[in-house]
Design an enzyme around this catalytic site. Structure first.
Site, PDB file in Angstrom:
ATOM      1  N   ASP A 147      39.924  38.948  34.219  1.00 33.41           N
ATOM      2  CA  ASP A 147      40.023  37.948  35.289  1.00 33.41           C
ATOM      3  C   ASP A 147      41.409  37.900  35.925  1.00 33.41           C
ATOM      4  O   ASP A 147      41.860  36.845  36.355  1.00 33.41           O
ATOM      5  CB  ASP A 147      39.627  36.549  34.769  1.00 33.41           C
ATOM      6  CG  ASP A 147      38.323  36.598  34.015  1.00 33.41           C
ATOM      7  OD1 ASP A 147      37.373  37.166  34.562  1.00 33.41           O
ATOM      8  OD2 ASP A 147      38.269  36.099  32.875  1.00 33.41           O
ATOM      9  N   LYS A 194      41.414  42.047  39.549  1.00 34.59           N
ATOM     10  CA  LYS A 194      41.335  43.500  39.783  1.00 34.59           C
ATOM     11  C   LYS A 194      40.494  43.824  41.019  1.00 34.59           C
ATOM     12  O   LYS A 194      40.819  44.721  41.782  1.00 34.59           O
ATOM     13  CB  LYS A 194      40.708  44.208  38.568  1.00 34.59           C
ATOM     14  CG  LYS A 194      41.546  44.135  37.320  1.00 34.59           C
ATOM     15  CD  LYS A 194      40.831  44.738  36.146  1.00 34.59           C
ATOM     16  CE  LYS A 194      39.683  43.904  35.632  1.00 34.59           C
ATOM     17  NZ  LYS A 194      40.038  42.618  35.048  1.00 34.59           N
ATOM     18  N   GLY A 207      33.056  40.093  36.495  1.00 31.23           N
ATOM     19  CA  GLY A 207      32.758  39.384  37.731  1.00 31.23           C
ATOM     20  C   GLY A 207      33.939  39.567  38.644  1.00 31.23           C
ATOM     21  O   GLY A 207      35.040  39.145  38.323  1.00 31.23           O
ATOM     22  N   HIS A 208      33.748  40.267  39.737  1.00 28.23           N
ATOM     23  CA  HIS A 208      34.848  40.509  40.652  1.00 28.23           C
ATOM     24  C   HIS A 208      34.618  39.721  41.929  1.00 28.23           C
ATOM     25  O   HIS A 208      33.568  39.829  42.553  1.00 28.23           O
ATOM     26  CB  HIS A 208      34.971  42.005  40.951  1.00 28.23           C
ATOM     27  CG  HIS A 208      35.444  42.790  39.772  1.00 28.23           C
ATOM     28  ND1 HIS A 208      35.361  44.152  39.672  1.00 28.23           N
ATOM     29  CD2 HIS A 208      36.048  42.383  38.626  1.00 28.23           C
ATOM     30  CE1 HIS A 208      35.873  44.547  38.515  1.00 28.23           C
ATOM     31  NE2 HIS A 208      36.288  43.488  37.871  1.00 28.23           N
ATOM     32  N   GLN A 242      37.189  44.201  32.807  1.00 33.20           N
ATOM     33  CA  GLN A 242      37.795  43.602  31.603  1.00 33.20           C
ATOM     34  C   GLN A 242      39.293  43.943  31.531  1.00 33.20           C
ATOM     35  O   GLN A 242      39.917  44.059  32.561  1.00 33.20           O
ATOM     36  CB  GLN A 242      37.049  44.051  30.324  1.00 33.20           C
ATOM     37  CG  GLN A 242      35.671  43.435  30.180  1.00 33.20           C
ATOM     38  CD  GLN A 242      34.606  44.190  30.938  1.00 33.20           C
ATOM     39  OE1 GLN A 242      34.536  45.392  30.890  1.00 33.20           O
ATOM     40  NE2 GLN A 242      33.747  43.477  31.649  1.00 33.20           N
TER      41      GLN A 242
HETATM   42  P1  IMP Z   1      30.974  41.000  25.992  1.00 29.29           P
HETATM   43  O1  IMP Z   1      31.733  41.969  26.830  1.00 29.29           O
HETATM   44  O2  IMP Z   1      29.931  40.230  26.757  1.00 29.29           O
HETATM   45  O3  IMP Z   1      30.418  41.636  24.756  1.00 29.29           O
HETATM   46  O4  IMP Z   1      32.001  39.890  25.473  1.00 29.29           O
HETATM   47  C1  IMP Z   1      33.056  40.187  24.553  1.00 29.29           C
HETATM   48  C2  IMP Z   1      34.319  39.390  24.900  1.00 29.29           C
HETATM   49  O5  IMP Z   1      34.862  39.881  26.115  1.00 29.29           O
HETATM   50  C3  IMP Z   1      34.077  37.896  25.125  1.00 29.29           C
HETATM   51  O6  IMP Z   1      35.226  37.203  24.677  1.00 29.29           O
HETATM   52  C4  IMP Z   1      33.965  37.784  26.638  1.00 29.29           C
HETATM   53  O7  IMP Z   1      34.295  36.486  27.100  1.00 29.29           O
HETATM   54  C5  IMP Z   1      34.992  38.819  27.057  1.00 29.29           C
HETATM   55  N1  IMP Z   1      34.741  39.399  28.380  1.00 29.29           N
HETATM   56  C6  IMP Z   1      33.864  40.368  28.696  1.00 29.29           C
HETATM   57  N2  IMP Z   1      33.949  40.672  29.993  1.00 29.29           N
HETATM   58  C7  IMP Z   1      34.901  39.896  30.522  1.00 29.29           C
HETATM   59  C8  IMP Z   1      35.472  39.777  31.825  1.00 29.29           C
HETATM   60  O8  IMP Z   1      35.108  40.476  32.782  1.00 29.29           O
HETATM   61  N3  IMP Z   1      36.459  38.839  31.960  1.00 29.29           N
HETATM   62  C9  IMP Z   1      36.904  38.092  30.922  1.00 29.29           C
HETATM   63  N4  IMP Z   1      36.412  38.172  29.686  1.00 29.29           N
HETATM   64  C10 IMP Z   1      35.415  39.064  29.491  1.00 29.29           C
END
Ligand code: IMP
Length: 413
Positions: free
Chosen positions: A12, A15, A39-40, A217
């Site tokens: 977040d 990017k 989420g972009h 991420q």
């Molecule tokens: P997952 O990717 O859904 O398996 O989540 C694993 C961890 O990564 C969790 O703490 C999510 O909140 C975090 N996470 C995954 N994608 C994002 C992102 O795009 N932004 C912020 N946190 C993320």
């Protein structure tokens, strides 16, 4: 010229905004890792677009690729395509989906939530089936986009093989027919976009075209270099993103580390500079720190330069983009973490187990207003001091400075 846009913190960082901005001067943008856990948000010409799977460049007339390293929820992708079409965008010669990318199947979403209940300390995943998608990929029973072209019988056989472990775990859950139906109904609309993206990348290099690789991420969530096990299931670092796109490391010219002038984190896990107090609440409100994907309030805190330096080497950062410089300037006093402390010992690197570490801070004067600033020199002195400190501490040039939500509010140095 190949530029990789990468998250240096916990995601977040903005990017999408940077890669969309860079896409104006490129011919190809490739989304590299993760899925619709990302989420972009792109704000262009006063309009806001939120994408989870489509590259942020999709509103421009450039080739937008979804690379082999991405995992794709077919319902979500179809929904995003339809939304873009309803906004008047024609994606037919613009969107290209790797036939090697893996499909997020409906039972993965169920498994994602189930796995969380097995854990003493749940990760706080986004619940989008990301972990199980990479798990099935690694077990070599995943369904790829190319498999959607198979006959019903052939695809059914693959799904049966894929669901063997799920069937043991979950009685009377999602059926093979449900999964087949999900694949078939979505395929009709998607098939025209599915192709061998590697051939396009070769052509782009042959023609000396510019490429932007759009990371998702961030390093703090990286499977190998983040806070395991409180991480995502891919390698969203620069090398992982290059690999997830199909571009080798020696072909990358610039790695742009995107960060915020403060920090935030969604999900569980240690967070040394977290401000679980009125300062964190204030940053959350000023920065509108609520998840684009889940709507969850983000945990907020001060900027952590130990983490940025961790990012520096693993990502091989060549420049920084700092967003929300306008937001943090609304506070009177601002802190930056310059080291960690535990049992009277000081650390200048990120320890493997972050639990129990405290931040060592330097304090800065805030209260700046970046309104109307077009160049670095236009910025108020306090903002300049803050930014120059970051640059000196990290030894990385700050090339892009975000001072507002709209991408036009970007200072280039
Ligand atoms: P997952 O990717 O859904 O398996 O989540 C694993 C961890 O990564 C969790 O703490 C999510 O909140 C975090 N996470 C995954 N994608 C994002 C992102 O795009 N932004 C912020 N946190 C993320």
């Amino acid at each position: 010229m190949v530029k990789v846009v990468i998250g240096t913190q916990y995601g977040d960082e903005g990017k999408g905004r940077v890669s969309h901005y860079l896409s104006a001067k490129t011919s190809m943008v490739i989304r590299a890792t993760g899925g619709n856990n990302a989420g972009h948000t792109v704000v262009a010409n006063g309009k806001k677009y939120a994408v989870h799977l489509l590259p942020s460049s999709i509103i421009r007339d450039v080739k937008s690729l979804i690379g082999p390293g991405v995992v794709i929820d077919l319902n979500v992708l179809n929904h995003e395509i339809k939304e873009m079409e309803s906004e008047g965008f024609d994606l037919s010669n613009r969107l290209f989906i790797s036939d090697k990318a893996h499909v997020i199947l409906p039972h993965y979403i169920e498994l994602d939530k189930l796995y969380e209940t097995f854990k003493k300390d749940p990760v706080g995943t986004t619940g989008r089936g990301i972990g199980p998608a990479y798990e099935h990929k690694c077990r070599r029973v995943g369904i790829r986009m190319i498999d959607l072209f198979l006959s019903d019988e052939e695809l059914r056989d693959k799904i049966i093989e894929n669901m063997k472990v799920y069937d043991i775990l979950v009685k009377d859950g999602i059926s093979v027919d449900d999964v087949l139906e999900y694949c078939k109904t979505n395929f009709d609309n998607l098939k025209k976009y599915i192709c061998n993206t590697q051939a396009m990348i070769k052509e782009a290099f042959d023609n000396n075209e510019d490429i932007v690789i759009e990371g998702a991420q961030a390093l703090g969530l990286d499977l190998d270099h983040g806070d395991y096990p409180m991480v995502t299931s891919s390698n969203p670092n620069a090398s992982g993103s290059a690999s997830g796109s199909g571009v080798g490391p020696t072909l990358v010219d610039e790695v742009i580390g995107v960060m915020k002038a403060y920090s935030s984190r969604v999900g569980e896990g240690p967070y040394v500079t977290e401000q679980d107090n009125e300062i964190g609440d204030l940053i959350r409100e000023l920065g509108h720190e609520y998840g684009t994907t889940t709507g969850r309030p983000r945990r907020c805190g001060w900027l952590d330069l130990v983490l940025i330096n961790h990012s520096k080497y693993i990502n091989g950062l060549t420049s920084l983009c700092i967003n929300h410089v306008d937001t943090i300037g609304k506070l009177d006093k601002i802190k930056i973490c310059v080291g960690y402390k535990k049992d009277d010992k000081v650390f200048d690197y990120v320890p493997t187990d972050l639990n129990g570490y405290e931040a060592i801070y330097e304090e800065f004067d805030g209260s700046w207003d970046t309104n109307g600033c077009k160049t670095f020199d236009d910025l108020p002195d306090n903002a300049k001091k803050y930014l120059l400190f970051i640059e000196k501490f990290t030894g990385i040039k700050i090339k892009y400075i975000g001072i507002g939500a709209d991408e036009s509010a970007t200072i280039i140095r």
